[in-house]
Design an enzyme around this catalytic site. Structure first.
Site, PDB file in Angstrom:
ATOM      1  N   CYS A   5       0.666  22.474  18.969  1.00  0.00           N
ATOM      2  CA  CYS A   5      -0.193  21.201  19.034  1.00  0.00           C
ATOM      3  C   CYS A   5       0.339  19.984  17.984  1.00  0.00           C
ATOM      4  O   CYS A   5       0.376  19.943  17.050  1.00  0.00           O
ATOM      5  CB  CYS A   5      -1.663  21.626  18.288  1.00  0.00           C
ATOM      6  SG  CYS A   5      -2.834  20.269  18.179  1.00  0.00           S
ATOM      7  N   HIS A  47      -8.425  23.091  14.965  1.00  0.00           N
ATOM      8  CA  HIS A  47      -8.176  22.774  16.200  1.00  0.00           C
ATOM      9  C   HIS A  47      -9.119  23.245  17.374  1.00  0.00           C
ATOM     10  O   HIS A  47      -9.355  24.311  17.664  1.00  0.00           O
ATOM     11  CB  HIS A  47      -6.877  23.829  16.468  1.00  0.00           C
ATOM     12  CG  HIS A  47      -6.355  23.570  17.996  1.00  0.00           C
ATOM     13  ND1 HIS A  47      -5.399  22.534  18.187  1.00  0.00           N
ATOM     14  CD2 HIS A  47      -6.322  24.314  19.200  1.00  0.00           C
ATOM     15  CE1 HIS A  47      -5.131  22.283  19.524  1.00  0.00           C
ATOM     16  NE2 HIS A  47      -5.628  23.432  20.076  1.00  0.00           N
ATOM     17  N   ASN A  87     -11.316  10.901  25.345  1.00  0.00           N
ATOM     18  CA  ASN A  87     -10.765  11.449  26.497  1.00  0.00           C
ATOM     19  C   ASN A  87     -10.997  12.760  26.490  1.00  0.00           C
ATOM     20  O   ASN A  87     -10.490  13.466  25.592  1.00  0.00           O
ATOM     21  CB  ASN A  87      -9.402  10.948  26.633  1.00  0.00           C
ATOM     22  CG  ASN A  87      -9.440   9.528  26.754  1.00  0.00           C
ATOM     23  OD1 ASN A  87     -10.156   8.734  27.390  1.00  0.00           O
ATOM     24  ND2 ASN A  87      -8.064   8.772  26.379  1.00  0.00           N
ATOM     25  N   HIS A 100     -10.266  14.505  19.588  1.00  0.00           N
ATOM     26  CA  HIS A 100     -10.073  13.302  18.706  1.00  0.00           C
ATOM     27  C   HIS A 100     -10.872  12.004  19.306  1.00  0.00           C
ATOM     28  O   HIS A 100     -11.140  12.006  20.707  1.00  0.00           O
ATOM     29  CB  HIS A 100      -8.547  12.972  18.717  1.00  0.00           C
ATOM     30  CG  HIS A 100      -7.978  12.587  20.068  1.00  0.00           C
ATOM     31  ND1 HIS A 100      -7.504  13.702  20.672  1.00  0.00           N
ATOM     32  CD2 HIS A 100      -7.644  11.492  20.703  1.00  0.00           C
ATOM     33  CE1 HIS A 100      -7.041  12.865  21.701  1.00  0.00           C
ATOM     34  NE2 HIS A 100      -7.043  11.829  21.888  1.00  0.00           N
ATOM     35  N   HIS A 102     -10.769   7.991  19.584  1.00  0.00           N
ATOM     36  CA  HIS A 102     -10.178   6.658  19.213  1.00  0.00           C
ATOM     37  C   HIS A 102     -11.110   5.608  18.761  1.00  0.00           C
ATOM     38  O   HIS A 102     -12.071   5.307  19.262  1.00  0.00           O
ATOM     39  CB  HIS A 102      -9.725   6.224  20.796  1.00  0.00           C
ATOM     40  CG  HIS A 102      -8.583   7.084  21.395  1.00  0.00           C
ATOM     41  ND1 HIS A 102      -7.243   6.484  21.385  1.00  0.00           N
ATOM     42  CD2 HIS A 102      -8.807   8.139  22.063  1.00  0.00           C
ATOM     43  CE1 HIS A 102      -6.639   7.739  22.019  1.00  0.00           C
ATOM     44  NE2 HIS A 102      -7.562   8.540  22.631  1.00  0.00           N
TER      45      HIS A 102
HETATM   46  P1  5GP Z   1      -5.462  10.738  24.443  1.00  0.00           P
HETATM   47  O1  5GP Z   1      -4.634  10.388  25.592  1.00  0.00           O
HETATM   48  O2  5GP Z   1      -5.304  12.496  24.190  1.00  0.00           O
HETATM   49  O3  5GP Z   1      -6.837  10.411  24.460  1.00  0.00           O
HETATM   50  O4  5GP Z   1      -4.822  10.345  23.151  1.00  0.00           O
HETATM   51  C1  5GP Z   1      -3.594  10.626  22.496  1.00  0.00           C
HETATM   52  C2  5GP Z   1      -3.243   9.657  21.705  1.00  0.00           C
HETATM   53  O5  5GP Z   1      -2.049   9.739  20.794  1.00  0.00           O
HETATM   54  C3  5GP Z   1      -2.579   8.333  22.469  1.00  0.00           C
HETATM   55  O6  5GP Z   1      -3.095   6.928  22.575  1.00  0.00           O
HETATM   56  C4  5GP Z   1      -1.183   8.305  22.027  1.00  0.00           C
HETATM   57  O7  5GP Z   1      -0.464   6.979  21.749  1.00  0.00           O
HETATM   58  C5  5GP Z   1      -1.187   8.837  20.510  1.00  0.00           C
HETATM   59  N1  5GP Z   1      -0.095   9.304  20.211  1.00  0.00           N
HETATM   60  C6  5GP Z   1       0.815  10.476  21.030  1.00  0.00           C
HETATM   61  N2  5GP Z   1       1.844  10.881  20.040  1.00  0.00           N
HETATM   62  C7  5GP Z   1       1.642  10.288  19.085  1.00  0.00           C
HETATM   63  C8  5GP Z   1       2.435  10.429  17.772  1.00  0.00           C
HETATM   64  O8  5GP Z   1       3.374  11.262  17.706  1.00  0.00           O
HETATM   65  N3  5GP Z   1       1.804   9.962  16.581  1.00  0.00           N
HETATM   66  C9  5GP Z   1       0.728   8.872  16.847  1.00  0.00           C
HETATM   67  N4  5GP Z   1       0.280   8.394  15.425  1.00  0.00           N
HETATM   68  N5  5GP Z   1       0.053   8.809  17.813  1.00  0.00           N
HETATM   69  C10 5GP Z   1       0.420   9.583  18.938  1.00  0.00           C
HETATM   70 ZN    ZN Z   2      -4.147  21.155  17.069  1.00  0.00          ZN
END
Ligand code: 5GP
Ligand code: ZN
Length: 114
Positions: A5, A47, A87, A100, A102
């Site tokens: 993860c 997690h 999401n 998570h 945003h």
């Molecule tokens: P999701 O699409 O799952 O709601 O959001 C995942 C978020 O994680 C995305 O906005 C993406 O830009 C961010 N993200 C992906 N990989 C990394 C990383 O290695 N470091 C950071 N700081 N953000 C990440």
């Molecule tokens: Zn995790």
């Protein structure tokens, strides 16, 4: 990588991140691909794969995330407002399967989500 993860690896310090907040329950760091001047990911320290994995036993982490969001929003100067997005799952656009939120702001956001 723990559990394979990404966010567990970030919290374990195996992958660098720009931390903005941490407490016993929550870790928050800047999104690597920000969509607004402030774009912080607020992550529970256990997690939980997604909002669909929430139960009576772990749902307190959601409250802890929102308590953190209140603190981070003030620290980032977002008293005028902001948006919180979760999401969930493939159809919800979730790309990292660790719950998570945003926290997005620092500019005037549109009234419509999509
Ligand atoms: P999701 O699409 O799952 O709601 O959001 C995942 C978020 O994680 C995305 O906005 C993406 O830009 C961010 N993200 C992906 N990989 C990394 C990383 O290695 N470091 C950071 N700081 N953000 C990440
Ligand atoms: Zn995790």
């Amino acid at each position: 990588m723990l559990n394979d993860c990404l966010f567990c690896a970030i919290m374990a310090g195996e992958i660098p991140s720009t931390k903005v907040y941490e407490d016993e329950y929550v870790y928050a760091f800047r999104d690597i691909n920000p969509v607004a001047p402030v774009h912080v990911l607020v992550v529970p320290k256990v997690h939980i794969p997604s909002a669909l994995a929430l139960t009576e036993q772990n749902s307190m982490y959601v409250a802890k995330c929102f308590e953190a969001i209140e603190k981070i929003a003030r620290a980032e100067g977002l008293e005028g407002g902001f948006r919180v997005i979760n999401n969930c799952g493939e159809d919800g656009g979730q790309s990292v399967m660790h719950l998570h939120f945003h926290l997005i702001g620092g500019t005037k956001l549109g009234e419509k989500l999509i």
